[in-house]
Scaffold this motif. Structure first.
Motif, short mmCIF file in Angstrom:
data_model
loop_
_atom_site.label_atom_id
_atom_site.label_comp_id
_atom_site.label_asym_id
_atom_site.label_seq_id
_atom_site.Cartn_x
_atom_site.Cartn_y
_atom_site.Cartn_z
N LEU A 290 0.85 -1.19 0.00
CA LEU A 290 0.00 0.00 0.00
C LEU A 290 0.88 1.24 0.00
O LEU A 290 1.90 1.30 0.71
N VAL A 291 0.47 2.22 -0.78
CA VAL A 291 1.26 3.44 -1.00
C VAL A 291 0.59 4.59 -0.26
O VAL A 291 -0.59 4.90 -0.52
N HIS A 292 1.32 5.22 0.63
CA HIS A 292 0.79 6.34 1.41
C HIS A 292 0.83 7.61 0.57
O HIS A 292 1.88 7.98 0.01
N LEU A 364 -9.74 -4.42 0.24
CA LEU A 364 -9.32 -3.26 1.02
C LEU A 364 -10.48 -2.37 1.43
O LEU A 364 -10.36 -1.61 2.40
N ARG A 365 -11.59 -2.46 0.72
CA ARG A 365 -12.72 -1.62 1.09
C ARG A 365 -13.32 -2.02 2.43
O ARG A 365 -14.09 -1.27 3.02
N GLN A 366 -12.98 -3.22 2.94
CA GLN A 366 -13.38 -3.56 4.29
C GLN A 366 -12.65 -2.72 5.32
O GLN A 366 -13.17 -2.44 6.40
N SER A 375 -6.91 10.09 3.94
CA SER A 375 -5.66 10.74 4.34
C SER A 375 -5.40 10.61 5.83
O SER A 375 -4.29 10.88 6.29
N SER A 376 -6.39 10.17 6.60
CA SER A 376 -6.22 10.04 8.05
C SER A 376 -5.46 8.78 8.43
O SER A 376 -5.06 8.63 9.60
N HIS A 377 -5.23 7.88 7.51
CA HIS A 377 -4.54 6.63 7.82
C HIS A 377 -3.03 6.83 7.74
O HIS A 377 -2.51 7.36 6.77
N LEU A 382 -1.28 1.43 7.26
CA LEU A 382 -1.29 0.81 5.94
C LEU A 382 -0.43 -0.45 5.92
O LEU A 382 -0.80 -1.46 5.31
N GLU A 383 0.71 -0.43 6.59
CA GLU A 383 1.56 -1.61 6.66
C GLU A 383 0.87 -2.75 7.41
O GLU A 383 0.99 -3.92 7.02
N ALA A 384 0.13 -2.41 8.47
CA ALA A 384 -0.57 -3.44 9.23
C ALA A 384 -1.67 -4.09 8.40
O ALA A 384 -1.87 -5.31 8.44
#
Length: 414
Positions: A290-292, A364-366, A375-377, A382-384
């Motif tokens: 996943l890309v932040h 991922l939508r779950q 943007s709050s993540h 994201l790594e988890a």
């Protein structure tokens, strides 16, 4: 319908047998309650009492509703037999068995399949104290009726250990098919712990059986409590990107997924299109990254974030990247220059050309529901999430996990 109202009719329901039969026949023909009552010459309230019954009041006793019985025409074909044997058919079977008739003879006489008669005898016969068996029709009929009683407790409801295992893994967002495979792998010699994924779906969708909690439907991929038919993908407006290299020019080795290092990518978009998360899936191992994107998903921001992400894995695991024709990839040439990774673009409105990535975006939508601010993540979150997806067994990998497949590749390289 021609009906003549009697002029010498006496009051009282006991004398209205003819009127009552005509009233219900009119109702069966589609007449309204009011019109049927007018034709047969009764009060509207009387017709409603016949149809709905009445409760006790004063000196009047309660009366159940009277079911309409419309006589059949004289020349009619007999109704088709029920799929279940009735008591009269079972009596016929018992009589013919005493006369030593064969199963095929009995089936022909009853208009049934020979397998139906054979199955009936095998299921409902009684063992004799001194050996052998006998077929008793009334006992067989009672036994069949008890077997048909509904509702029945399902397999999950009968086994608390099985139910707890399923609920725990649904809470971990495992799919029903993954859960079924895990049950077979963990309880090899216990068939009572084996079931199909459809059984789990039914336990969730069909309520009133008390097998699985209703709120667990939120842990399914879609989060829905009922099935919906698949819909065609909406047509997308193509945004031309300069110097695109189409997927038809991608190396043939990427098609069969035999050689690792070919990735598929896309964005999942947040509320009002203002935030996004980049998703990368390796085609051979289904490994997810996943890309932040904390500063938006413009072409420049996407290029920089992707270039940073690809540095976390060895260069031999980055052979190509396939993307859709989104404007966020307009700087693909600069990305290729910085990372030496060629970028290939799918045809318009062809999400199946990035099937692994599309499937992953659905998973991922779950974690990142539509209509929320992505943007709050944090990067750690994201790594988890990626680690959780990479630790799930996948059917397409022979029930290995993507992390296990990637670890094998890294071991071979070292």
């Amino acid at each position: 319908m021609d009906f003549e109202v009697r002029k010498d009719r006496r009051p009282g329901a006991g004398k209205l047998t003819r009127e009552r039969a005509a009233y219900f026949q009119l109702m069966e023909q589609g007449y309204s309650t009011r019109e049927a009552a007018r034709i047969v010459g009764i009060n509207l309230r009387t017709g409603k009492r016949w149809r709905n019954g009445r409760s006790a009041s004063g000196r009047n006793k309660a009366a159940p509703p009277i079911n309409s019985v419309v006589p059949l025409p004289v020349e009619t074909t007999p109704p088709a037999p029920s799929r279940h044997l009735d008591e009269a058919e079972r009596i016929h079977i018992a009589d013919r068995l005493r006369e030593k008739a064969s199963v095929r003879q009995i089936a022909a006489e009853l208009g049934r399949s020979p397998s139906t008669i054979s199955r009936e005898i095998r299921r409902n016969r009684r063992a004799m104290p001194r050996g052998g068996w006998t077929y008793q029709p009334f006992h067989a009929h009672r036994r069949a009726e008890r077997r048909r009683s509904r509702p029945k407790v399902g397999k999950i409801g009968q086994n608390p250990e099985l139910r707890d295992f399923i609920q725990d893994h649904l809470t971990m967002r495992w799919s029903p098919e993954q859960i079924c495979q895990a049950l077979r792998a963990r309880f090899l010699d216990r068939p009572e712990m084996h079931l199909t994924h459809e059984t789990i779906y039914q336990a969730l969708y069909v309520q009133g059986r008390g097998e699985l909690r209703r709120e667990l439907t939120r842990s399914l991929r879609t989060g829905r409590a009922m099935r919906r038919p698949h819909r065609h993908a909406a047509k997308r407006i193509s945004r031309p990107i300069k110097n695109m290299v189409m997927i038809s020019d991608r190396p043939a080795e990427a098609e069969d997924r035999a050689i690792p290092g070919h990735w598929e990518g896309d964005l999942i978009i947040g509320k009002d299109g203002r935030s996004a998360i980049g998703t990368l899936v390796e085609r051979s191992t289904r490994y997810v990254m996943l890309v932040h994107l904390p500063r938006g998903h413009s072409a420049l921001a996407t290029r920089n974030a992707l270039a940073t992400t690809v540095q976390t894995l060895p260069p031999h695991l980055w052979r190509s990247l396939t993307w859709d024709q989104g404007s966020e990839m307009a700087a693909h040439r600069a990305f290729t220059v910085a990372t030496d990774i060629p970028v290939y673009f799918c045809n318009p409105a062809s999400p199946w050309q990035r099937g692994s990535n599309e499937n992953t975006n659905g998973l991922l939508r779950q974690y990142f529901p539509k209509g929320t601010d992505l943007s709050s993540h944090t990067p750690e979150h994201l790594e988890a999430v990626a680690a959780e997806l990479n630790s799930r067994p996948r059917k397409t990998l022979g029930w290995e996990t993507p992390a296990e497949r990637l670890a094998k590749l890294l071991d071979l390289a070292s």
